[in-house]
Design an enzyme around this catalytic site. Structure first.
Site, short mmCIF file in Angstrom:
data_model
loop_
_atom_site.label_atom_id
_atom_site.label_comp_id
_atom_site.label_asym_id
_atom_site.label_seq_id
_atom_site.Cartn_x
_atom_site.Cartn_y
_atom_site.Cartn_z
N GLU A 1 42.87 24.04 49.51
CA GLU A 1 42.02 23.04 50.19
C GLU A 1 41.61 23.53 51.59
O GLU A 1 41.91 22.91 52.61
CB GLU A 1 42.74 21.70 50.28
CG GLU A 1 42.96 21.05 48.93
CD GLU A 1 43.65 19.70 49.01
OE1 GLU A 1 43.54 18.92 48.06
OE2 GLU A 1 44.31 19.42 50.04
N GLU B 1 43.20 19.79 40.61
CA GLU B 1 44.18 18.73 40.80
C GLU B 1 43.56 17.41 40.34
O GLU B 1 42.72 16.85 41.03
CB GLU B 1 44.62 18.62 42.27
CG GLU B 1 45.32 19.85 42.81
CD GLU B 1 45.76 19.70 44.25
OE1 GLU B 1 45.82 18.54 44.74
OE2 GLU B 1 46.03 20.73 44.91
#
Length: 665
Positions: free
Chosen positions: A145, A306
């Site tokens: 991320e 995810e």
């Protein structure tokens, strides 16, 4: 990657080794084909400076491989270990207040620091050499991320020096920089690049041009940080893919540019995030838009790295997903272009910050309803996914999305409630509610493939972009422009040579002579004999020849003045919307504009039911998603056969049906 569609994020280092085989068996029974591992395991992989320990990860990869499960390796550069920080505290990032952010979370690093970069090069090289030819490893995820946790970081001495180098490369001379930044204001001229700071908190105010270049620099720094890792990985892992887990509309890094380094992009999707609204009306369009923007970054199918598999939570928690909801959310991701779903996470962690970010298995490790629900999804959808793989939505509508426009409005939002991304989502919502699919398009993208192009808040303008919009409409396109268009040049300096929206006056058929920032107020708008509410802003316009008024202001001192206009240009039409329409007005306006542009909805609107289509050369795949806990019905289109579902046209609570129509029949 062929036939790989379902996986899970796995953290074997959090559990005793005697448990690993139980996990592998349960994954195999569930139909899991791949895992992502190691993205936060720097200390486990390098417990001391010159000591590397890959044995535990080797064992986990081999064990999972025995059960037919392949591995995606994450480089753990988002979590530098304590020994490294102890030896080199200068690696820690410095915020805009000048405070050093400490160890104990994640992303506690300065991505420009040369010492940190050297440690990363060594670690990633060792990992790539070790796993680059391992047949059980299919791909890589550099870091995690990127941009997360770095919103006001870093302004250390290293970043200041790198910013100065970046500026010197761009402007060559301080005279050019001073002109571009308008530094004559408040005596901000620079005699030498070495005088330029990394922008810390000032006594009062900030130079908008400086801040725009700073945001550009921060984005480029993250891209450079990633490129260094990808080059190492590609040197040793020639047959393994590289991807990265995006965060939708997150804006620290330009995801279009980052995607150029990757084989495909991935995304982290948490529809039940504790930070999101709970009601479907408030968030379903946001979830869909988030998936569409990720697909649009490379204009190709993507992966979910995810996907929510339980209750979300750090210090506080979200709601428990109802039975069927986790599957519906996964299928929504697939509907919008995901070719693979990797669930986060396998087992709920018993320690650390994410103890309450729940996984497929609870803390106990004993399979429950989440495991059974997602097992059913994986086993039934795997053959369907083989059929869907590579297909794409083909929308008739594009929405222009620019990170630079986002940066400019972060710097000067005008109104306390005006947000570039939220404005984008308001237009998206009106289309979503009509079951009209959407692509997001960069300013440099292909406009001509869309019947309708929506371009909100085109604040920063250039001659090339002006001409591109004019050519698009000239050739038959329908374009929506809005308030605050053509206000500034690309250096974030106000245009001064003509009335707003600059050269686009000719295209829009209006001139903006004044405006009103609606502070704590609304304005009434008259459209087709009905009054609607709008807010945030009012552009006060003068009409040019051949411009038609679609809506007028119906309150304030400009009652009766034009608010929404329509202007023919070449073979197309340009619409100008001078305010932020309320939800009802936005829906009515977009309905009329789409009809004029001959944009066809997938299906008449049904509350809390979403329609989406993917297609390839041979077939169209229609997804019908019930986001509610009530039974819903819809009219099944002709020539479609049911691929997934119980009874076509009747949707149980949170049911998703998939129908296929073979083309040319």
């Amino acid at each position: 990657m062929k036939n790989l569609h379902f996986g899970v994020d796995y953290y074997p280092e959090h559990w005793e080794k005697k448990r690993w085989e139980t996990d592998a068996k349960l994954m195999q029974q569930m139909g899991i084909q791949m895992v992502r591992m190691a993205e936060f395991s720097w200390h486990k992989l390098q417990p001391e400076e010159n000591i590397y320990d890959f044995e535990w990860l080797d064992q986990a990869i081999a064990l999972l491989g025995n059960y037919g499960i392949r591995t995606i390796v994450g480089t753990p550069t988002a979590a530098p270990p304590a020994w490294l920080i102890q030896k080199h505290p200068e690696i820690l990032p410095v915020d805009r207040d000048g405070r050093v952010r400490g160890f104990g979370g994640r992303h506690h690093d300065c991505q420009s620091n040369p010492i940190y970069r050297e440690y990363i090069r060594k670690l990633v090289t060792k990992m790539a050499q070790h796993y680059g030819e391992n047949p059980l490893v299919i791909g890589w995820q550099p870091d995690n991320e990127l941009g997360n946790s770095h919103q006001d970081l870093c302004t250390c001495e290293s970043c200041r020096q790198q910013f100065q180098k970046w500026l010197k490369k761009k402007y060559q001379t301080t005279d050019s920089l001073n002109k571009a930044w308008g530094t004559a204001f408040w005596s901000q001229e620079y005699n030498d690049f070495s005088e330029i700071p990394a922008p810390r908190i000032t006594v009062t105010g900030e130079n908008p041009s400086t801040m725009l270049d700073w945001k550009r620099f921060c984005s480029d720094l993250i891209i450079d940080f990633t490129e260094e890792q990808t080059q190492i990985i590609r040197k040793y892992a020639k047959n393994q893919f590289i991807t990265h887990n995006y965060m939708g509309f997150a804006n620290k890094v330009d995801y279009y540019k980052l995607g150029e380094l990757l084989d495909f992009v991935s995304h982290d999707q948490y529809p039940g995030g504790f930070y999101l609204p709970e009601t479907p009306h408030e968030k379903n369009h946001v979830l869909a838009a988030t998936l569409d923007i990720v697909r649009s970054y490379k204009q190709q199918p993507f992966w979910i790295m995810e996907q929510q598999s339980g209750i979300t939570g750090w210090e506080i928690m979200g709601r428990a997903p109802a039975p069927g909801q986790l599957s519906a959310w996964s299928l929504q991701s697939i509907a919008h272009g995901a070719d693979a779903i990797v669930f986060f996470r396998w087992r709920t962690c018993a320690m650390g910050t994410e103890q309450y970010w729940h996984g497929i298995l609870p803390h106990s490790g004993i399979p429950g309803r989440r495991y059974e629900e997602l097992k059913e999804l994986v086993l039934t959808m795997s053959p369907v996914m083989n059929h869907l793989a590579g297909s794409m939505p083909k929308p008739q509508v594009g929405i222009v999305f620019s990170f630079e426009q986002e940066y400019a409005f972060q710097i000067q939002p005008h109104h306390k409630d005006l947000s570039y991304t939220k404005q984008i989502l308001k237009y998206y919502q009106a289309l979503y509610q009509q079951n009209i699919p959407v692509d997001f398009v960069p300013e440099q993208g292909n406009f001509d493939k869309y019947k309708l192009l929506v371009a909100p808040l085109q604040y920063l303008m250039s001659p090339d972009l002006e001409q591109k919009y004019m050519d698009y409409v000239q050739n038959g396109g329908h374009l929506i422009l809005t308030m605050r268009t053509g206000v500034k040049d690309r250096n974030n300096l106000c245009m001064t040579d003509q009335e707003l929206p600059g050269k686009l006056r000719e295209l829009a058929g209006i001139e903006v002579l004044d405006y009103d920032c609606l502070r704590d107020a609304h304005v009434q708008v008259l459209f087709q004999g009905q009054q609607f509410q709008a807010d945030i802003w009012s552009d006060l316009m003068r009409l040019l020849p051949d411009t038609k008024v679609l809506a007028n202001y119906a309150s304030e001192f400009y009652t009766g003045e034009p608010c929404v206009t329509q202007h023919p240009y070449g073979q197309g039409i340009c619409y100008y919307i001078g305010t932020q329409p309320g939800e009802d007005l936005m829906r009515e306006l977009l309905t009329i504009i789409c009809q004029t542009a001959e944009v066809t909805p997938l299906n008449p609107a049904i509350e809390d039911v979403e329609f989406m289509v993917r297609e390839n050369e041979n077939s169209q795949f229609l997804f019908v998603i019930n986001h509610s806990n009530e039974t819903k019905s819809y009219s099944t289109p002709e020539l479609y056969k049911l691929l997934r579902g119980v009874q076509a046209g009747i949707l149980a609570a949170y049911e998703v049906q998939i129908l296929e129509r073979t083309k040319n029949k």
